[in-house]
Design a protein around this motif. Structure first.
Motif, PDB file in Angstrom:
ATOM      1  N   ASP A  19       6.074  -2.434   7.176  1.00  0.00           N
ATOM      2  CA  ASP A  19       7.463  -2.834   6.904  1.00  0.00           C
ATOM      3  C   ASP A  19       8.481  -1.861   7.482  1.00  0.00           C
ATOM      4  O   ASP A  19       9.518  -1.589   6.856  1.00  0.00           O
ATOM      5  N   LEU A  20       8.198  -1.326   8.649  1.00  0.00           N
ATOM      6  CA  LEU A  20       9.183  -0.505   9.336  1.00  0.00           C
ATOM      7  C   LEU A  20      10.388  -1.369   9.692  1.00  0.00           C
ATOM      8  O   LEU A  20      10.234  -2.476  10.207  1.00  0.00           O
ATOM      9  N   VAL A  76      11.856   3.849   6.680  1.00  0.00           N
ATOM     10  CA  VAL A  76      10.417   3.964   6.457  1.00  0.00           C
ATOM     11  C   VAL A  76      10.163   4.347   5.009  1.00  0.00           C
ATOM     12  O   VAL A  76      11.039   4.893   4.326  1.00  0.00           O
ATOM     13  N   ARG A  77       8.969   4.052   4.550  1.00  0.00           N
ATOM     14  CA  ARG A  77       8.601   4.403   3.180  1.00  0.00           C
ATOM     15  C   ARG A  77       7.906   5.755   3.172  1.00  0.00           C
ATOM     16  O   ARG A  77       6.979   6.003   3.934  1.00  0.00           O
ATOM     17  N   TYR A 131      16.009   7.388   8.802  1.00  0.00           N
ATOM     18  CA  TYR A 131      16.053   8.455   9.802  1.00  0.00           C
ATOM     19  C   TYR A 131      16.678   7.915  11.088  1.00  0.00           C
ATOM     20  O   TYR A 131      16.597   6.719  11.368  1.00  0.00           O
ATOM     21  N   PRO A 132      17.261   8.806  11.901  1.00  0.00           N
ATOM     22  CA  PRO A 132      17.617   8.388  13.265  1.00  0.00           C
ATOM     23  C   PRO A 132      16.341   7.978  13.996  1.00  0.00           C
ATOM     24  O   PRO A 132      15.316   8.656  13.900  1.00  0.00           O
ATOM     25  N   CYS A 177      11.953  -6.323  17.484  1.00  0.00           N
ATOM     26  CA  CYS A 177      12.031  -5.241  16.517  1.00  0.00           C
ATOM     27  C   CYS A 177      11.421  -5.700  15.205  1.00  0.00           C
ATOM     28  O   CYS A 177      11.493  -6.870  14.864  1.00  0.00           O
ATOM     29  N   PRO A 178      10.858  -4.781  14.429  1.00  0.00           N
ATOM     30  CA  PRO A 178      10.469  -5.140  13.070  1.00  0.00           C
ATOM     31  C   PRO A 178      11.714  -5.551  12.281  1.00  0.00           C
ATOM     32  O   PRO A 178      12.839  -5.342  12.727  1.00  0.00           O
ATOM     33  N   ASN A 179      11.526  -6.051  11.077  1.00  0.00           N
ATOM     34  CA  ASN A 179      12.625  -6.617  10.293  1.00  0.00           C
ATOM     35  C   ASN A 179      13.845  -5.698  10.257  1.00  0.00           C
ATOM     36  O   ASN A 179      13.765  -4.571   9.794  1.00  0.00           O
TER      37      ASN A 179
END
Length: 215
Positions: free
Chosen positions: A109-110, A125-126, A134-135, A211-213
């Motif tokens: 889930d990134l 991120v988790r 984060y950048p 891109c991821p979600n």
């Protein structure tokens, strides 16, 4: 269509602008050609699924060529020179490994989004029980969890560990690498027809760019 959603995404717009700011020579040409073929894939989709697929897969290969050319120009020439960017099979193998990484990013889930205020990208991120922002940078991405050994060999071993065994990994890459030809060229059994296929592999080359979600 997935391609249109990708092209119109704010993250894609940011990437496109940075391409012109930061790349030059062959890397820039390949990046522009990759985007152009994505646009063609979207425009031709209603007329010919097969031609649209060809444009999307060619965009993938041009993106790989851009990546390799950029690596050569930014301190990784010795590694990048081991690959021939004119070799179709080699580029498809690189794209296949990129798909492995993209799949993993989706599984965890990134999330990536554009920050208009600073005009940069952020990654959510988790970390344990918390979600941290984060950048976005390549320093965030590594399969290697061994902080004491940042060697390429350790990173490779960590990537391989995502598969049950080496054979499974090789079979996956071979399937991805040969799929383009299977989808585009006729066989003794007849001509390919992407419209009637239920194989989810058809979506993978496009997902490599997505891109991821976003959040």
């Amino acid at each position: 269509m997935v391609v249109k959603a990708l092209i119109d995404h704010p993250v894609a717009d940011w990437v496109s602008r940075k391409v012109y700011d930061r790349l030059s020579s062959r890397a820039l040409s390949c990046a522009v050609n990759a985007r152009n073929h994505l646009i063609r894939a979207q425009k031709i989709a209603d007329i010919s699924t097969t031609v649209s697929y060809f444009c999307a897969t060619h965009a993938t290969e041009e993106a790989v060529a851009c990546f390799v050319a950029s690596a050569k120009a930014n301190g990784y020439r010795s590694w990048a020179s081991k690959m021939n960017i004119r070799d179709h099979a080699q580029k498809v193998v690189v794209a296949s490994y990129a798909q492995v990484i993209a799949d993993h990013a989706e599984q965890i889930d990134l999330a990536i989004a554009h920050n208009p205020a600073a005009d940069d990208l952020l990654a959510k991120v988790r970390s344990g029980d918390k979600e941290v922002v984060y950048p976005l940078g390549l320093r965030l991405f590594s399969f290697n969890e061994d902080g004491e050994n940042p060697s390429p060999a350790a990173a490779n071993d960590a990537l391989v560990s995502q598969f049950p065994d080496i054979r499974t990994m090789v079979e996956y890459v071979h399937k991805r690498a040969s799929f383009r030809d299977t989808a585009l060229y006729a066989r003794d059994e007849g001509a390919p027809d992407l419209r009637t296929s239920t194989d989810q592999t058809y979506a993978l080359p496009i997902r490599f760019f997505a891109c991821p979600n976003a959040y």
